[in-house]
Design a protein around this motif. Sequence first.
Motif, PDB file in Angstrom:
ATOM      1  N   GLY A 106       4.239  -0.320  29.523  1.00  0.00           N
ATOM      2  CA  GLY A 106       4.989  -0.137  28.284  1.00  0.00           C
ATOM      3  C   GLY A 106       5.027   1.315  27.837  1.00  0.00           C
ATOM      4  N   ALA A 109       7.472   3.095  30.132  1.00  0.00           N
ATOM      5  CA  ALA A 109       8.835   2.687  29.784  1.00  0.00           C
ATOM      6  C   ALA A 109       9.290   3.348  28.499  1.00  0.00           C
ATOM      7  CB  ALA A 109       8.903   1.161  29.653  1.00  0.00           C
ATOM      8  N   ARG A 140       8.224  -4.956  38.041  1.00  0.00           N
ATOM      9  CA  ARG A 140       8.768  -6.056  37.249  1.00  0.00           C
ATOM     10  C   ARG A 140       8.424  -5.945  35.769  1.00  0.00           C
ATOM     11  NH1 ARG A 140       8.322 -11.489  41.065  1.00  0.00           N
ATOM     12  NH2 ARG A 140       9.801 -10.770  42.663  1.00  0.00           N
ATOM     13  N   PRO A 141       7.139  -5.814  35.368  1.00  0.00           N
ATOM     14  CA  PRO A 141       6.876  -5.649  33.936  1.00  0.00           C
ATOM     15  C   PRO A 141       7.483  -4.372  33.376  1.00  0.00           C
ATOM     16  CG  PRO A 141       4.879  -5.330  35.230  1.00  0.00           C
ATOM     17  CD  PRO A 141       5.907  -5.904  36.146  1.00  0.00           C
ATOM     18  N   THR A 143      10.311  -2.948  34.387  1.00  0.00           N
ATOM     19  CA  THR A 143      11.730  -3.213  34.195  1.00  0.00           C
ATOM     20  C   THR A 143      11.964  -4.044  32.945  1.00  0.00           C
ATOM     21  OG1 THR A 143      12.049  -3.168  36.600  1.00  0.00           O
ATOM     22  CG2 THR A 143      13.791  -4.164  35.284  1.00  0.00           C
ATOM     23  N   SER A 144      11.133  -5.040  32.714  1.00  0.00           N
ATOM     24  CA  SER A 144      11.267  -5.874  31.520  1.00  0.00           C
ATOM     25  C   SER A 144      11.092  -5.056  30.253  1.00  0.00           C
ATOM     26  CB  SER A 144      10.240  -7.015  31.560  1.00  0.00           C
ATOM     27  OG  SER A 144      10.421  -7.822  32.699  1.00  0.00           O
ATOM     28  N   GLU A 145      10.117  -4.147  30.257  1.00  0.00           N
ATOM     29  CA  GLU A 145       9.902  -3.291  29.097  1.00  0.00           C
ATOM     30  C   GLU A 145      11.121  -2.420  28.835  1.00  0.00           C
ATOM     31  OE1 GLU A 145       7.458  -3.132  27.018  1.00  0.00           O
ATOM     32  OE2 GLU A 145       5.767  -4.163  27.937  1.00  0.00           O
ATOM     33  N   GLU A 147      14.247  -2.926  29.712  1.00  0.00           N
ATOM     34  CA  GLU A 147      15.400  -3.720  29.296  1.00  0.00           C
ATOM     35  C   GLU A 147      15.328  -4.090  27.819  1.00  0.00           C
ATOM     36  OE1 GLU A 147      16.562  -5.940  33.499  1.00  0.00           O
ATOM     37  OE2 GLU A 147      15.231  -6.921  32.057  1.00  0.00           O
ATOM     38  N   THR A 148      14.122  -4.272  27.297  1.00  0.00           N
ATOM     39  CA  THR A 148      13.987  -4.587  25.874  1.00  0.00           C
ATOM     40  C   THR A 148      14.161  -3.363  25.000  1.00  0.00           C
ATOM     41  OG1 THR A 148      11.578  -4.288  25.981  1.00  0.00           O
ATOM     42  CG2 THR A 148      12.432  -6.499  26.362  1.00  0.00           C
ATOM     43  N   GLU A 155      18.811  -1.311  36.461  1.00  0.00           N
ATOM     44  CA  GLU A 155      18.919  -2.029  37.730  1.00  0.00           C
ATOM     45  C   GLU A 155      17.983  -1.437  38.778  1.00  0.00           C
ATOM     46  OE1 GLU A 155      22.607   0.091  40.014  1.00  0.00           O
ATOM     47  OE2 GLU A 155      23.121  -1.204  38.317  1.00  0.00           O
ATOM     48  N   GLU A 156      17.636  -2.267  39.727  1.00  0.00           N
ATOM     49  CA  GLU A 156      16.806  -1.837  40.843  1.00  0.00           C
ATOM     50  C   GLU A 156      17.702  -1.467  42.011  1.00  0.00           C
ATOM     51  OE1 GLU A 156      13.658  -3.920  43.922  1.00  0.00           O
ATOM     52  OE2 GLU A 156      13.751  -4.619  41.836  1.00  0.00           O
TER      53      GLU A 156
END
Length: 387
Positions: A106, A109, A140-141, A143-145, A147-148, A155-156
């Motif tokens: 986090g 990100a 993965r985590p 990328t999720s951070e 995106e929020t 994108e990967e």
Amino acid sequence: MADSRVLVPLSDSSTVRATVAHAVERVLAESTVADPGTVRFVYVHPEEAAVSAYDGDVGDEEGVSRAEALLNRAEVWVEEDAGEEIDAVSVETAQVGDDEYLFSPGDVAQVIARDAVSTDIDRVILDPEYTPGVGGPFLRPFTSELETMLAIPVEEAPVTRSTIRGPLIDRFTPTRAGVLFGLSFLFYQVLGGSIYWFDIVTGAMSATVVTVALSRVSLTRTPDLQSPVRLLRAVIFVPYLLAEIVKSNLLVAAVILHPRLPIDPRLTRIRPAVHGSMPVTTLANSITLTPGTLTVRVHGRTMIVHTLVEDAREGLFDGGLERAVRFLFYGRRAMRIESLRDRGETEILQSPESEPETAMTDGGEPDDPDSPDEPAADAADEGGDSS
């Protein structure tokens, strides 16, 4: 404004070259010579760079040179991939996060998201094996951070990953086996409560079984010379912590027995100069063990601490426990540091009894407008490591 502005975080991975090529291809597909697109490469400094700078050292010259080398290579790769269409793409490079302690996906990100917003990025392309140095691969985590935090596509890059399978067990070493045997034998004797020949024999047998079964999976690394040195420091640290606990108990008891009960409960935010999960956890728990102070939340190296009385708060800001933990993990020289108050790494937040509609700080914690004279943490730092 250019048709396409793409941000690519870089790390030294096996797929970074292919990721750069994909980013250039995306930009060229959406840009022209008259209106060129931009690929912005950012390098997020690992935690060692921030720690080195924070502790007043010259700096992580190796980390800086590694960042510059990777960013320079990325510029060369863009020229190779663009070829005759090089005029349709421009390159920007930046090093970010070198003034912050990055503790989690986090945090990383957040740094990248701020850079993307401030530079008008409209797409983020991630390397499938992106590892900026904070822990292991965590795409993965991460990328999720992102995106929020961002309203733009994240994108990967569709590149082939290299398959890396680490061994389930580590290699056997006499040092690791000896340490595990000694710890197991000592633990058995402590549980037994007495030392007789029967306890010694059965303890040795149990320790042998544990060593044979678990020596290759129980320790994350082979103990080195720092392990016994740190153990000796703990012999000094534990009595100091116990003395602080006793002193705080007496302080809180005096306040409770006082007829006027002069308590002053406050939430405070501090940013101690400790790094790594174990030192941060040790300091947070040490603060909680001393009556009058309670660690409420930890984010990176930022801690939200509840203090019951002013003396406990002043003792926290004096940084005695911080210096003790630095001594335990980094040695005697690490104690030569200014207090949290002198460094401006403290902030008094809203008192629990304040009105609920009082304004909130950017970090999501209540702000006390009645304490304008209290030292506040630097606004830029709080933006990068809010709690």
